[in-house]
Design a protein around this motif. Structure first.
Motif, PDB file in Angstrom:
ATOM      1  N   ALA A 306      10.518  25.430 -47.081  1.00  9.39           N
ATOM      2  CA  ALA A 306       9.691  24.456 -46.355  1.00  9.39           C
ATOM      3  C   ALA A 306       8.354  24.357 -47.068  1.00  9.39           C
ATOM      4  O   ALA A 306       7.851  25.341 -47.603  1.00  9.39           O
ATOM      5  CB  ALA A 306       9.484  24.916 -44.919  1.00  9.39           C
ATOM      6  N   TYR A 307       7.823  23.156 -47.136  1.00  4.40           N
ATOM      7  CA  TYR A 307       6.471  22.978 -47.675  1.00  4.40           C
ATOM      8  C   TYR A 307       5.656  22.421 -46.530  1.00  4.40           C
ATOM      9  O   TYR A 307       5.895  21.314 -46.062  1.00  4.40           O
ATOM     10  CB  TYR A 307       6.494  21.994 -48.847  1.00  4.40           C
ATOM     11  N   LYS A 308       4.716  23.243 -46.044  1.00  5.24           N
ATOM     12  CA  LYS A 308       3.970  22.832 -44.858  1.00  5.24           C
ATOM     13  C   LYS A 308       2.839  21.896 -45.236  1.00  5.24           C
ATOM     14  O   LYS A 308       2.087  22.174 -46.171  1.00  5.24           O
ATOM     15  CB  LYS A 308       3.393  24.066 -44.146  1.00  5.24           C
ATOM     16  N   PHE A 309       2.726  20.791 -44.497  1.00  8.50           N
ATOM     17  CA  PHE A 309       1.549  19.947 -44.687  1.00  8.50           C
ATOM     18  C   PHE A 309       0.339  20.737 -44.245  1.00  8.50           C
ATOM     19  O   PHE A 309       0.425  21.573 -43.348  1.00  8.50           O
ATOM     20  CB  PHE A 309       1.636  18.682 -43.813  1.00  8.50           C
ATOM     21  N   LYS A 310      -0.786  20.440 -44.857  1.00  8.45           N
ATOM     22  CA  LYS A 310      -2.000  21.129 -44.423  1.00  8.45           C
ATOM     23  C   LYS A 310      -2.296  20.720 -42.984  1.00  8.45           C
ATOM     24  O   LYS A 310      -2.145  19.552 -42.620  1.00  8.45           O
ATOM     25  CB  LYS A 310      -3.171  20.722 -45.312  1.00  8.45           C
ATOM     26  N   ALA A 311      -2.702  21.710 -42.184  1.00  3.36           N
ATOM     27  CA  ALA A 311      -2.981  21.418 -40.783  1.00  3.36           C
ATOM     28  C   ALA A 311      -4.052  20.336 -40.689  1.00  3.36           C
ATOM     29  O   ALA A 311      -4.950  20.278 -41.522  1.00  3.36           O
ATOM     30  CB  ALA A 311      -3.448  22.676 -40.077  1.00  3.36           C
ATOM     31  N   GLU A 312      -3.930  19.519 -39.677  1.00  5.99           N
ATOM     32  CA  GLU A 312      -4.919  18.444 -39.534  1.00  5.99           C
ATOM     33  C   GLU A 312      -6.236  18.981 -39.000  1.00  5.99           C
ATOM     34  O   GLU A 312      -6.275  19.879 -38.180  1.00  5.99           O
ATOM     35  CB  GLU A 312      -4.364  17.387 -38.583  1.00  5.99           C
ATOM     36  N   GLN A 313      -7.292  18.383 -39.502  1.00  3.56           N
ATOM     37  CA  GLN A 313      -8.638  18.808 -39.096  1.00  3.56           C
ATOM     38  C   GLN A 313      -9.443  17.618 -38.595  1.00  3.56           C
ATOM     39  O   GLN A 313      -9.266  16.516 -39.074  1.00  3.56           O
ATOM     40  CB  GLN A 313      -9.399  19.331 -40.308  1.00  3.56           C
ATOM     41  N   VAL A 314     -10.333  17.890 -37.677  1.00  3.00           N
ATOM     42  CA  VAL A 314     -11.322  16.869 -37.310  1.00  3.00           C
ATOM     43  C   VAL A 314     -12.636  17.599 -37.083  1.00  3.00           C
ATOM     44  O   VAL A 314     -12.667  18.821 -36.938  1.00  3.00           O
ATOM     45  CB  VAL A 314     -10.988  16.137 -35.994  1.00  3.00           C
ATOM     46  N   SER A 315     -13.730  16.841 -37.051  1.00  4.37           N
ATOM     47  CA  SER A 315     -14.981  17.492 -36.693  1.00  4.37           C
ATOM     48  C   SER A 315     -15.473  16.899 -35.384  1.00  4.37           C
ATOM     49  O   SER A 315     -15.205  15.737 -35.072  1.00  4.37           O
ATOM     50  CB  SER A 315     -16.017  17.326 -37.806  1.00  4.37           C
ATOM     51  N   THR A 316     -16.117  17.738 -34.602  1.00 11.57           N
ATOM     52  CA  THR A 316     -16.635  17.298 -33.305  1.00 11.57           C
ATOM     53  C   THR A 316     -17.772  18.224 -32.887  1.00 11.57           C
ATOM     54  O   THR A 316     -18.019  19.241 -33.535  1.00 11.57           O
ATOM     55  CB  THR A 316     -15.521  17.278 -32.241  1.00 11.57           C
ATOM     56  N   ARG A 317     -18.439  17.847 -31.784  1.00 10.24           N
ATOM     57  CA  ARG A 317     -19.596  18.638 -31.381  1.00 10.24           C
ATOM     58  C   ARG A 317     -19.180  19.771 -30.442  1.00 10.24           C
ATOM     59  O   ARG A 317     -18.354  19.574 -29.540  1.00 10.24           O
ATOM     60  CB  ARG A 317     -20.615  17.746 -30.667  1.00 10.24           C
ATOM     61  N   LEU A 318     -19.742  20.929 -30.674  1.00 12.40           N
ATOM     62  CA  LEU A 318     -19.510  22.067 -29.783  1.00 12.40           C
ATOM     63  C   LEU A 318     -20.579  22.013 -28.697  1.00 12.40           C
ATOM     64  O   LEU A 318     -21.757  22.263 -28.952  1.00 12.40           O
ATOM     65  CB  LEU A 318     -19.615  23.379 -30.573  1.00 12.40           C
ATOM     66  N   ASN A 319     -20.177  21.658 -27.500  1.00 11.82           N
ATOM     67  CA  ASN A 319     -21.163  21.493 -26.425  1.00 11.82           C
ATOM     68  C   ASN A 319     -21.622  22.810 -25.829  1.00 11.82           C
ATOM     69  O   ASN A 319     -22.782  23.008 -25.550  1.00 11.82           O
ATOM     70  CB  ASN A 319     -20.574  20.615 -25.311  1.00 11.82           C
ATOM     71  N   GLU A 320     -20.664  23.705 -25.608  1.00 13.71           N
ATOM     72  CA  GLU A 320     -21.038  24.926 -24.902  1.00 13.71           C
ATOM     73  C   GLU A 320     -20.028  26.030 -25.192  1.00 13.71           C
ATOM     74  O   GLU A 320     -18.839  25.755 -25.376  1.00 13.71           O
ATOM     75  CB  GLU A 320     -21.028  24.630 -23.394  1.00 13.71           C
ATOM     76  N   ILE A 321     -20.509  27.250 -25.243  1.00 13.39           N
ATOM     77  CA  ILE A 321     -19.592  28.393 -25.351  1.00 13.39           C
ATOM     78  C   ILE A 321     -19.514  29.055 -23.980  1.00 13.39           C
ATOM     79  O   ILE A 321     -20.545  29.407 -23.403  1.00 13.39           O
ATOM     80  CB  ILE A 321     -20.094  29.409 -26.406  1.00 13.39           C
ATOM     81  N   THR A 322     -18.308  29.178 -23.452  1.00 15.01           N
ATOM     82  CA  THR A 322     -18.144  29.881 -22.176  1.00 15.01           C
ATOM     83  C   THR A 322     -17.255  31.100 -22.414  1.00 15.01           C
ATOM     84  O   THR A 322     -16.652  31.240 -23.484  1.00 15.01           O
ATOM     85  CB  THR A 322     -17.506  28.970 -21.106  1.00 15.01           C
ATOM     86  N   TYR A 323     -17.160  31.956 -21.409  1.00 15.48           N
ATOM     87  CA  TYR A 323     -16.428  33.215 -21.589  1.00 15.48           C
ATOM     88  C   TYR A 323     -15.417  33.389 -20.476  1.00 15.48           C
ATOM     89  O   TYR A 323     -15.736  33.197 -19.305  1.00 15.48           O
ATOM     90  CB  TYR A 323     -17.415  34.385 -21.611  1.00 15.48           C
ATOM     91  N   GLN A 324     -14.192  33.753 -20.867  1.00 12.71           N
ATOM     92  CA  GLN A 324     -13.147  33.981 -19.874  1.00 12.71           C
ATOM     93  C   GLN A 324     -12.820  35.462 -19.788  1.00 12.71           C
ATOM     94  O   GLN A 324     -12.842  36.154 -20.794  1.00 12.71           O
ATOM     95  CB  GLN A 324     -11.870  33.258 -20.289  1.00 12.71           C
ATOM     96  N   VAL A 325     -12.477  35.904 -18.589  1.00 12.23           N
ATOM     97  CA  VAL A 325     -12.090  37.300 -18.402  1.00 12.23           C
ATOM     98  C   VAL A 325     -10.593  37.343 -18.122  1.00 12.23           C
ATOM     99  O   VAL A 325     -10.115  36.696 -17.197  1.00 12.23           O
ATOM    100  CB  VAL A 325     -12.847  37.915 -17.210  1.00 12.23           C
ATOM    101  N   GLY A 326      -9.867  38.074 -18.928  1.00 14.98           N
ATOM    102  CA  GLY A 326      -8.409  38.163 -18.755  1.00 14.98           C
ATOM    103  C   GLY A 326      -8.029  39.266 -17.790  1.00 14.98           C
ATOM    104  O   GLY A 326      -8.885  39.992 -17.283  1.00 14.98           O
ATOM    105  N   ARG A 327      -6.723  39.444 -17.580  1.00 15.95           N
ATOM    106  CA  ARG A 327      -6.284  40.421 -16.592  1.00 15.95           C
ATOM    107  C   ARG A 327      -6.560  41.854 -17.019  1.00 15.95           C
ATOM    108  O   ARG A 327      -6.623  42.754 -16.206  1.00 15.95           O
ATOM    109  CB  ARG A 327      -4.802  40.208 -16.275  1.00 15.95           C
ATOM    110  N   THR A 328      -6.705  42.075 -18.326  1.00 15.68           N
ATOM    111  CA  THR A 328      -6.993  43.432 -18.772  1.00 15.68           C
ATOM    112  C   THR A 328      -8.498  43.628 -18.910  1.00 15.68           C
ATOM    113  O   THR A 328      -8.961  44.663 -19.375  1.00 15.68           O
ATOM    114  CB  THR A 328      -6.358  43.702 -20.150  1.00 15.68           C
ATOM    115  N   GLY A 329      -9.275  42.610 -18.540  1.00 10.25           N
ATOM    116  CA  GLY A 329     -10.721  42.700 -18.658  1.00 10.25           C
ATOM    117  C   GLY A 329     -11.232  42.213 -20.007  1.00 10.25           C
ATOM    118  O   GLY A 329     -12.438  42.157 -20.242  1.00 10.25           O
ATOM    119  N   ALA A 330     -10.326  41.850 -20.905  1.00 12.35           N
ATOM    120  CA  ALA A 330     -10.733  41.371 -22.222  1.00 12.35           C
ATOM    121  C   ALA A 330     -11.481  40.041 -22.091  1.00 12.35           C
ATOM    122  O   ALA A 330     -11.075  39.168 -21.328  1.00 12.35           O
ATOM    123  CB  ALA A 330      -9.511  41.174 -23.107  1.00 12.35           C
ATOM    124  N   ILE A 331     -12.573  39.928 -22.833  1.00 10.74           N
ATOM    125  CA  ILE A 331     -13.380  38.713 -22.788  1.00 10.74           C
ATOM    126  C   ILE A 331     -12.961  37.795 -23.940  1.00 10.74           C
ATOM    127  O   ILE A 331     -12.875  38.243 -25.084  1.00 10.74           O
ATOM    128  CB  ILE A 331     -14.879  39.049 -22.957  1.00 10.74           C
TER     129      ILE A 331
END
Ligand code: AMP
Ligand code: ZN
Length: 664
Positions: A306-331
């Motif tokens: 298989a010859y993989k096409f390069k993954a598609e990319q776009v650029s956009t604005r990062l508005n905010e970084i938020t944080y999620q807490v998983g069931r093991t407490g991992a952030i």
């Protein structure tokens, strides 16, 4: 004309129209006329059930409901493909090929369709069964669902081999996918993420009438069998077309790697004009004789790449970084993006993995970022466009406290992630653990879903999974959207889970690093939860495949007073805290220390049962033959390469019966 003749001629006619419409994309009658003929056939079939035909065009609309999909062993294994990413990779591949075969090597280039693979078996020209890839050796039989896909011929045209398998990919073209999502949007339902997952999910729907509603297509690329009447891959594609299959015309026969690269370059651009998703090109040695000489590695054919096409990319604005807490407490830090179109879907969020990742790329709120979508559903940020960084931007300061419970976060050595250590007081952890406990692979509690768990916790009705067993119908009735019947189902489901076997309960406890397989290993080795709780680190790591990290996590879990209480409560409610007596009776050490390979199709037990028998009797199942293999259990149709390897290494081969006798 007799009724039977009338029925047959209508079927014949409708089949042809179906083929013109769905395979050739070239209808010759109006939809209206098609419907009239279909209705005429339907009513004749209704009044004359004696002429029933499972492959009649009227049965495309589905209706058959499959409760459990049968497991079917593939007659020819469904391999994966090796990947290449550059010209050098392809040249290296060609070098390896030329060492193994003589003469000119030509290549068939095909598009790599991104969907769900399927194997169709035809006998005497009619579709016998359709099986998913599964683990490559065996898959699920989904014939009723596949029959609803109009481009799959139920009856072949022209000349065809008496019996063969044909492989292909079930895809969901963009247009149909978008339409399905528009309907979901209107209904206020969660949107499907991408065409591939939706296609593969469709195959496993229980009601085939639901599948019939989805505009799926089946694109074919490979025929397996005996006396097929062609000698190259390229010819086989043409043969498949003649039999009535949908085989995209893009395929091209090339004579050198340079020509292959031209094909890749052309389609890297033009794939965007195709109605369905493709993720690369598949290059196959054209000559079947040469393919045979090249053979397979443990994972993939040596004759294909298989010859993989390069993954598609776009650029956009990062508005905010938020944080999620998983069931093991991992952030997990999450990038909330200005919505942008990428590879056919709208992207609003991207994963940022961990603090190191953010620091390494110096990702900041307000930045213009490049987003890439690989195989995963959640896209990732791969770089920042520094030229667009706004003035006054400040480096991201990773949070020091849990966004849910304010507890100070910790980060253990060697761990990339931060954790919230407030195991018993942090809401998403409490909810997540209970959601894990009730999940399908753990306690599989019917009638109780993830949202209800969140409600139960938020209403203060339960604090941990052992509290589930004290819930009454009256407790849950006041919950939002809870009716009498659903409350009853919920309570019944909880009671029923008391019978779930120990190993699944152990997995359900949610001990960090104890997944399904580890839980099985621990359950088998220790047999009772108390034995696990009392084991030392040294003792634990002496168990096959249990390492330090798991051992320490197990010790930590069982040393917590809170967890000890929970286990006592589970015991009090009658859950299975040890292997059942019946199972214990079936376990022996007869095969202890032996490494066993199974191959072929078996008569009195299924392959899965056979493997389980080996494990239950202390043996280890291994997938490939080596000098360490103790013996090979051979069924019918065992692979010739396995046989040859066993013979060369002097590994003894025993039959199914002899093996079963050994256990007696
Ligand atoms: P992977 O799953 O990445 O190892 O790739 C192997 C899969 O590619 C196969 O199982 C097929 O389902 C899929 N595939 C898509 N198009 C083709 C093609 N033209 N020839 C062979 N395999 C294909
Ligand atoms: Zn917390």
């Amino acid at each position: 004309m007799s009724v039977e003749q009338k029925i047959n001629s209508l079927r014949e006619e409708l089949r042809e129209h179906n083929y013109n419409y769905y395979v050739l994309d070239n209808p010759t009658i109006s939809d209206y006329d098609f419907d009239i003929k279909l209705k005429a056939l339907q009513s004749l079939e209704e009044t004359h059930p004696e002429f029933h035909d499972a492959n009649s065009p009227t049965l495309r609309v589905g209706g058959e409901v499959t409760k459990n999909f049968n497991t079917v062993v593939h007659e020819h294994r469904m391999y994966s493909l090796d990947n290449s990413y550059s010209k050098e990779d392809l040249l290296d591949w060609e070098k390896r090929i030329k060492k193994m075969v003589d003469g000119q090597v030509n290549y068939t280039c095909e598009l790599k369709y991104d969907g769900a693979s399927i194997s169709l078996t035809y006998e005497n020209g009619s579709l016998l069964r359709a099986v998913t890839r599964g683990d490559g050796t065996q898959g699920d039989e989904v014939t009723a669902n596949i029959k609803t896909i109009n481009s799959v011929p139920l009856q072949l045209k022209g000349n065809f081999p008496q019996k063969f398998d044909i492989r292909g990919e079930i895809v969901l073209p963009f247009e149909g996918f978008n339409k399905m999502n528009e309907e979901r949007l209107e209904a206020g339902e969660e949107l499907y993420r991408n065409p591939r997952n939706t296609a593969s999910g469709s195959l496993k729907l229980q009601n085939s009438a639901e599948v019939a509603k989805r505009p799926l297509e089946c694109l074919l690329y490979s025929i397996k069998g005996n006396n097929l009447g062609f000698s190259s891959q390229f010819e086989s594609l043409e043969k498949a077309r003649q039999m009535g299959f949908k085989v995209p015309k893009a395929a091209k026969l090339t004579t050198s790697i340079d020509e292959v690269l031209e094909f890749v370059e052309y389609w890297d651009i033009h794939r965007h004009d195709l109605p369905y998703e493709t993720d690369g090109v598949v290059i196959k040695v054209n000559n079947l004789q040469q393919q045979e000489e090249l053979g397979y590695t443990a994972k993939a054919p040596r004759w294909a790449m298989a010859y993989k096409f390069k993954a598609e990319q776009v650029s956009t604005r990062l508005n905010e970084i938020t944080y999620q807490v998983g069931r093991t407490g991992a952030i997990t830090p999450v990038a909330n993006l200005e919505p942008v179109e990428l590879a056919g879907t709208t992207v609003k969020r991207a994963s940022l993995h961990n603090a190191d990742q953010i620091e390494k790329l110096d990702i900041r709120e307000g930045d213009e970022v490049y987003v890439e979508k690989g195989g995963e559903i959640i896209p990732k940020i791969i770089a920042v466009d520094l030229s667009k960084r706004p003035a006054g931007s400040v480096p991201t300061l990773y949070i020091a406290h849990c966004p849910e419970c304010e507890t100070e976060l910790i980060r253990q050595e060697g761990d990339a992630k931060h954790y919230c250590p407030n195991y018993n007081g942090c809401n998403p952890q409490i909810i997540g653990r209970i959601q894990h406990y009730i999940s399908r692979k753990a306690m599989d509690i019917e009638g109780l879903g993830g949202e209800t768990v969140a409600l139960l916790v938020n209403e203060g009705l339960i604090l941990d999974y052992s509290d589930l067993y004290t819930l009454t119908k009256d407790d849950v009735l006041p919950l939002e959207r809870m009716a009498d019947k659903s409350a009853e189902n919920l309570v019944n489901g909880i009671v029923a889970s008391k019978q779930i076997p120990f190993e699944r309960l152990l997995f359900g406890l949610g001990i960090r690093y104890v997944g399904e397989t580890v839980a099985k290993k621990l359950a088998k080795h220790y047999k009772r939860i108390d034995a696990i709780a009392n084991a030392s680190v040294e003792d634990l790591i002496s168990v096959d495949e249990i390492g330090d990290r798991i051992a320490e996590s197990v010790i930590e879990f069982f040393s917590s007073e809170a967890n000890k209480d929970i286990i006592e409560k589970l015991r009090h409610h009658g859950l299975q805290l040890e292997i059942s007596a019946e199972k214990l009776a079936n376990q022996t050490d007869i095969l202890k220390g032996l490494s066993i390979v199974v191959s072929g199709v078996f008569q009195s037990v299924s392959r899965t049962e056979l493997k389980k028998l080996i494990e239950d009797n202390g043996g280890k199942v291994s997938s490939s033959i080596s000098s360490k293999t103790s013996f090979l259990v051979a069924g019918d149709k065992m692979g010739p390469s396995k046989l040859a390897k066993a013979e060369t290494l002097g590994v003894s081969i025993i039959s199914e019966n002899d093996f079963l006798l050994k256990l007696k």
